[in-house]
Scaffold this active site. Structure first.
Site, PDB file in Angstrom:
ATOM      1  N   GLU A  15      33.219 -33.028  -2.917  1.00  0.00           N
ATOM      2  CA  GLU A  15      32.672 -31.629  -3.458  1.00  0.00           C
ATOM      3  C   GLU A  15      33.550 -31.388  -4.878  1.00  0.00           C
ATOM      4  O   GLU A  15      33.041 -30.710  -5.735  1.00  0.00           O
ATOM      5  CB  GLU A  15      32.650 -30.466  -2.795  1.00  0.00           C
ATOM      6  CG  GLU A  15      31.669 -30.330  -1.739  1.00  0.00           C
ATOM      7  CD  GLU A  15      30.213 -29.868  -2.254  1.00  0.00           C
ATOM      8  OE1 GLU A  15      30.454 -29.379  -3.554  1.00  0.00           O
ATOM      9  OE2 GLU A  15      29.239 -30.484  -1.729  1.00  0.00           O
TER      10      GLU A  15
ATOM     11  N   SER B  78      26.240  -0.739  55.848  1.00  0.00           N
ATOM     12  CA  SER B  78      27.420  -1.103  56.953  1.00  0.00           C
ATOM     13  C   SER B  78      28.800  -1.784  56.476  1.00  0.00           C
ATOM     14  O   SER B  78      29.516  -2.014  57.057  1.00  0.00           O
ATOM     15  CB  SER B  78      26.828  -1.896  57.979  1.00  0.00           C
ATOM     16  OG  SER B  78      25.685  -1.577  58.571  1.00  0.00           O
TER      17      SER B  78
END
Length: 674
Positions: free
Chosen positions: A83, A336
């Site tokens: 680049e 329970s």
């Protein structure tokens, strides 16, 4: 003359050059830079640093923070070489590249190629400006020059890595590599790095999932320029964008709500375990009625860290399951699953021992007359058996002696936050109180830790709170030993004695529970509908227990053994126990009648009734079957194995009705029939 004016011209030229230079410097110095500290996505990580959740920034973009030292050095070399090969030598603008681009633009009458440095690209990304018009280019030049003066090359490169687009909502190299390759930027192959170099120049037209040919061609141009090996050119292109990880969405949302400004949240969860448990929850609701949801919590009771937390099978509203509701925090009836704590308190208070005999017969406390889930009664049996069979009468008898308020206080001491409107009554023994799955896992963690309750945490770095004792270690061991004796569900690999667990089903089949622990972990499972509507046929033992054991199977190949009994534990048979512990009797038993004797509940003593063609209904409770019914001293029914009958032989006037059980205990009422 010429020499004199030539010298003057040179001085003027130098002055103009200096003025232009100073003016240029002032022009660059006066540049208003765009914000360089742009918002990045909030991240949630597990206990090992693995990414678990990413929150998008504006417009749904995913922009993950990235430092230069987190990037593969080969990728950085490739990026700069391809680049902007003079990146480390220019001051933001590359004159050679600009002259080349300008010449091409004049010749072609349009901008056809580059000239932009990495710094200029950063300027464009920060301002979100276009690339093809001269005013935009000049602005990028000015910003690039200013950036170079105020930032280092490393900082500029880091800005590029955090803002470059990689298709769709992806911004930044880290988001790109995670979405396209499922890996961090530090582990890229050369072919993968080349694609990441090529994508930002045209992220939409080169998207591998939509334009694979263009993506491959762009990648290969990068590789060719760098003389890459032939095998890199043959490497496959990703065919789909991987979704961003979204584990533990409910806890991730909670973390962000608690600290909305934090850029990163570190949890105690284990991402691998969380992924497996979420898959189990999804599988658990398949084939269930519409709207059924599931929640699972896994914690290490030794450290107090929560390792997995699933609030719903799917973080969506599909199938009516209200998946956005975190059912680990929803207040429900525990059924329970509260019973072990009643027994533990009774052991601590000297009311009972695991081998104490207790009577499971019909009983009433005023208008409250609890019954067993199956409607049957077992008579006299040990406390151990009563808990393992999950009978209802024995824990209510114990709660009557302990006091419901003491039970509630013990739950709070264990770190839970029970919710109840009004004064607690005996119904709390059978689940008549509001608790969350997190509460229940917290309580069972205390039970597993020898009765020492420490708050469970889900954020790393949370300051540990002091432990609080909810029951003695001997009582906690006794309860755990009883629960470990419950037979595992069919089809599970675990053997009895490896996991102490308890199931529960709330009234109306609204909640199915299973909670258990071994020597290291505690697991809680809940299934039901978030809106509280019943799920007919849903039982904790059938639905939740298999899921509980399957979750334990994901934790480790072998079970951590349960603890040995503390030295102070009283381990004796029923006959060897001290006399007061051999058989449970209420403290006021000497001043009350025999609770096991029959009692006529209808008609009441002294009632005046009208004669009916069907006869007079007779009902009673308690007593050992079969029963005998006498009217005015004469037997009218014998061998009755129910607790009701119809008397059709009564004449007008007064009658004395007696019921006598198999042991000879009886009860009588007198009525008048008009």
């Amino acid at each position: 003359m010429i020499r004199r004016y030539g010298l003057f011209a040179l001085v003027v030229a130098l002055g103009l050059a200096a003025g232009l230079r100073d003016g240029f410097d002032r022009w660059v110095a006066a540049t208003v830079l765009p914000p360089v500290l742009v918002e990045t996505s909030v991240e949630v990580h597990d206990r090992h640093g693995a990414l678990m959740r990413v929150f998008p920034v504006e417009n749904g973009r995913v922009r993950l923070a990235l430092r230069l030292d987190q990037v593969d050095a080969g990728y950085l070399d490739m990026l700069v070489t391809y680049e902007d090969k003079r990146f480390y030598r220019h001051a933001g603008v590359d004159p050679v590249a600009l002259l080349r681009a300008a010449a091409q633009a004049l010749w072609q009458q349009e901008i056809r190629s580059g000239g932009s440095t990495l710094t200029m690209q950063v300027a464009r990304l920060l301002e979100n400006s276009g690339t093809g018009r001269w005013p935009g280019k000049m602005r990028q030049v000015r910003v690039a020059l200013a950036l170079e003066r105020r930032l280092t090359k490393a900082q500029i490169l880091e800005l590029y890595l955090n803002h470059a687009p990689y298709g769709g909502p992806l911004e930044g190299l880290r988001a790109g590599t995670l979405a396209w390759f499922g890996k961090a930027p530090a582990r890229l192959t050369q072919a993968e790095a080349a694609l990441m170099v090529a994508l930002p120049q045209s992220p939409e037209t080169r998207r591998p999932d939509r334009h694979p040919a263009e993506a491959r061609a762009a990648r290969d141009r990068v590789l060719t320029r760098l003389d890459a090996p032939e095998q890199d050119l043959k490497a496959a292109i990703p065919t789909a964008m991987k979704p961003m990880v979204r584990l533990a969405p409910h806890l991730a949302d909670a973390a962000r709500r608690e600290d909305p400004l934090a850029p990163r949240h570190d949890l105690t969860l284990d991402a691998g375990m969380q992924r497996q448990v979420e898959a189990l929850a999804r599988r658990a609701v398949k084939g269930q009625p519409r709207g059924v949801s599931a929640a699972i919590v896994v914690a290490d009771h030794r450290s107090g860290d929560i390792l997995a937390s699933v609030g719903s099978p799917a973080y969506a509203a599909e199938d009516g399951a209200l998946g956005f509701v975190d059912m680990t925090r929803a207040v429900r009836s525990p059924g329970s699953t509260l019973k072990p704590f009643i027994y533990g308190l009774a052991f601590d208070q000297g009311l009972a021992h695991p081998d104490t005999l207790i009577d499971d017969s019909p009983v009433a406390f005023g208008s409250y007359a609890p019954q067993n889930f199956d409607g049957q009664y077992r008579g006299e049996l040990t406390v151990r058996e009563a808990l393992q069979l999950s009978l209802n009468i024995p824990p209510v008898l114990l709660t009557q002696e302990l006091g419901p308020a003491r039970l509630m206080a013990s739950l709070r001491q264990g770190g839970a936050r029970p919710q109840l409107s009004g004064k607690p009554g005996l119904a709390v023994a059978l689940g008549g109180v509001g608790l969350t799955l997190n509460d229940m896992v917290q309580l069972y963690a205390g039970l597993a830790s020898g009765g020492r309750a420490q708050p469970l945490v889900w954020r790393k770095g949370t300051e540990k709170q002091p432990e609080r004792r909810m029951m003695s270690r001997a009582a906690a061991w006794q309860v755990g030993h009883i629960l470990a004796g419950i037979t595992p569900p069919p089809g599970t690999a675990a053997r009895p004695g490896q996991i102490a667990y308890k199931t529960g089903t709330s009234y109306g089949h609204r909640d199915a529970w299973a909670i258990g622990f071994d020597g290291a972990h505690v697991v809680g499972v809940w299934l039901g509908r978030p809106d509280g509507t019943p799920v007919p046929g849903a039982f904790g033992g059938d639905l939740a227990a298999p899921l509980l054991f399957e979750t334990f199977g994901r934790l480790a190949a072998t079970r951590s053994p349960l603890p040995v009994p503390p030295p102070e534990t009283l381990i004796l048979s029923t006959a060897s126990l001290p006399k007061p512990l051999q058989r449970f009797r209420p403290r006021d038993a000497a001043f009350t009648g025999d609770a096991r004797a029959p009692m006529v509940t209808f008609p009441p003593d002294g009632a005046v009734l009208r004669q009916s063609g069907d006869g007079i209904p007779l009902k009673w409770r308690a007593g050992v079957l079969p029963m005998t019914v006498l009217v005015n001293g004469a037997p009218v029914l014998t061998g009755v194995r129910r607790r009701d009958a119809m008397l059709s032989t009564l004449g007008p006037g007064f009658s004395r009705i007696q019921v006598i059980d198999a042991t000879g205990r009886g009860a009588a009422v007198e009525i008048r029939l008009d």
